[in-house]
Design a protein around this motif. Sequence first.
Motif, PDB file in Angstrom:
ATOM      1  N   VAL A 190       0.876  -1.171   0.000  1.00 22.15           N
ATOM      2  CA  VAL A 190       0.000   0.000   0.000  1.00 22.15           C
ATOM      3  C   VAL A 190       0.909   1.215   0.000  1.00 22.15           C
ATOM      4  O   VAL A 190       1.848   1.297   0.804  1.00 22.15           O
ATOM      5  CB  VAL A 190      -0.940   0.015   1.228  1.00 22.15           C
ATOM      6  CG1 VAL A 190      -1.733   1.318   1.273  1.00 22.15           C
ATOM      7  CG2 VAL A 190      -1.868  -1.192   1.198  1.00 22.15           C
ATOM      8  N   ASP A 211       0.841   4.935   0.690  1.00 26.07           N
ATOM      9  CA  ASP A 211       0.103   6.039   1.298  1.00 26.07           C
ATOM     10  C   ASP A 211       0.753   7.350   0.891  1.00 26.07           C
ATOM     11  O   ASP A 211       1.983   7.429   0.769  1.00 26.07           O
ATOM     12  CB  ASP A 211       0.140   5.941   2.829  1.00 26.07           C
ATOM     13  CG  ASP A 211      -0.661   4.779   3.364  1.00 26.07           C
ATOM     14  OD1 ASP A 211      -1.769   4.529   2.859  1.00 26.07           O
ATOM     15  OD2 ASP A 211      -0.183   4.117   4.302  1.00 26.07           O
ATOM     16  N   VAL A 241      -6.373   3.086  -7.248  1.00 25.88           N
ATOM     17  CA  VAL A 241      -7.032   3.741  -6.128  1.00 25.88           C
ATOM     18  C   VAL A 241      -8.419   4.188  -6.599  1.00 25.88           C
ATOM     19  O   VAL A 241      -8.618   4.464  -7.784  1.00 25.88           O
ATOM     20  CB  VAL A 241      -6.213   4.956  -5.606  1.00 25.88           C
ATOM     21  CG1 VAL A 241      -6.110   6.055  -6.643  1.00 25.88           C
ATOM     22  CG2 VAL A 241      -6.769   5.487  -4.287  1.00 25.88           C
ATOM     23  N   LEU A 251      -2.932   3.915  -2.248  1.00 28.02           N
ATOM     24  CA  LEU A 251      -2.948   3.170  -3.498  1.00 28.02           C
ATOM     25  C   LEU A 251      -2.544   1.725  -3.244  1.00 28.02           C
ATOM     26  O   LEU A 251      -1.588   1.470  -2.501  1.00 28.02           O
ATOM     27  CB  LEU A 251      -1.963   3.766  -4.505  1.00 28.02           C
ATOM     28  CG  LEU A 251      -2.325   5.092  -5.144  1.00 28.02           C
ATOM     29  CD1 LEU A 251      -1.885   6.247  -4.276  1.00 28.02           C
ATOM     30  CD2 LEU A 251      -1.687   5.186  -6.508  1.00 28.02           C
ATOM     31  N   THR A 252      -3.249   0.800  -3.845  1.00 29.99           N
ATOM     32  CA  THR A 252      -2.822  -0.587  -3.870  1.00 29.99           C
ATOM     33  C   THR A 252      -1.685  -0.667  -4.868  1.00 29.99           C
ATOM     34  O   THR A 252      -1.806  -0.177  -5.994  1.00 29.99           O
ATOM     35  CB  THR A 252      -3.985  -1.499  -4.303  1.00 29.99           C
ATOM     36  OG1 THR A 252      -5.059  -1.324  -3.388  1.00 29.99           O
ATOM     37  CG2 THR A 252      -3.560  -2.949  -4.331  1.00 29.99           C
ATOM     38  N   VAL A 292      -4.398   9.603   0.452  1.00 29.01           N
ATOM     39  CA  VAL A 292      -4.900   8.493  -0.355  1.00 29.01           C
ATOM     40  C   VAL A 292      -4.036   7.267  -0.100  1.00 29.01           C
ATOM     41  O   VAL A 292      -2.885   7.387   0.329  1.00 29.01           O
ATOM     42  CB  VAL A 292      -4.929   8.824  -1.866  1.00 29.01           C
ATOM     43  CG1 VAL A 292      -5.857  10.002  -2.156  1.00 29.01           C
ATOM     44  CG2 VAL A 292      -3.544   9.089  -2.405  1.00 29.01           C
TER      45      VAL A 292
END
Length: 183
Positions: free
Chosen positions: A106, A108, A145, A122-123, A120
Motif C-alpha cells: 500500500v 500512502d 485507487v 494506493l494498492t 490516499v
Amino acid sequence: MTAAVGTQKLSAGTWAIDPVHSSINFSVRHLMVGKIHGRFDRFSGAITVGEDGTPSVTAEIDVNSVDTGNEQRDAHIKAADFFDVAQFPTATFVSTVVRPDGDDYVLDGDFTLKGVTRPVALTLVFNGVNPGMGRGEVAGFDASVVLSRKDFGVGAELPLDGGGTMVGDKVTITLALEALKQA
C-alpha cells in the motif's frame, strides 16, 4: 518495495518514471449505467530509494492533458466546474509511507487536485526489475485507487430523474508504471 521479487529488488537511488512506457487511466460512472474512460497523457515522477531501502514517491500530472476520446467532453471537464485547469493545471502526489500488504504493498500519500490535498492509499504491485535494453535497469509497478471526486470539488452534482447523478462520485484510477534507474 524492498521485498525481493524472485531475486530482484529495487536498489537504492532514483528511479524516474518513464512516461513513454507508463499510463495513468481512469473511469467514472455516467448516467449510473455506463462508464467513461480517460487518461492523462503528460506526467512525471520519481521513486527514490534510500540506502536503508526505504522508498518515497513523488509525481506530477498535467491535468490539461486529460483525454477521454471526445474533444467536447474534454473541454467541459477542463472547465472551472470540473478540473479548472486554468487555475489548477497540475495534480501532485507525495508519498508518506510504503507498507507491505500480503504479497503486495500500500502506497500512502498526499494527493492534491484542484487545490485540495487529501490522504490516499494506493494498492501497489511491484512487478520486479529488468536489466533494461541498454538504458539501464527498469522497474515495473501497477497501482490503483478509488477516489471521491466530491472530496476534491470536481464536478457538480447533477441529479437524474429517478435517482442517481449524471456523473458518479467514485473515480477508479489505474497506473501502469515503468521507472528507469538514473545513473
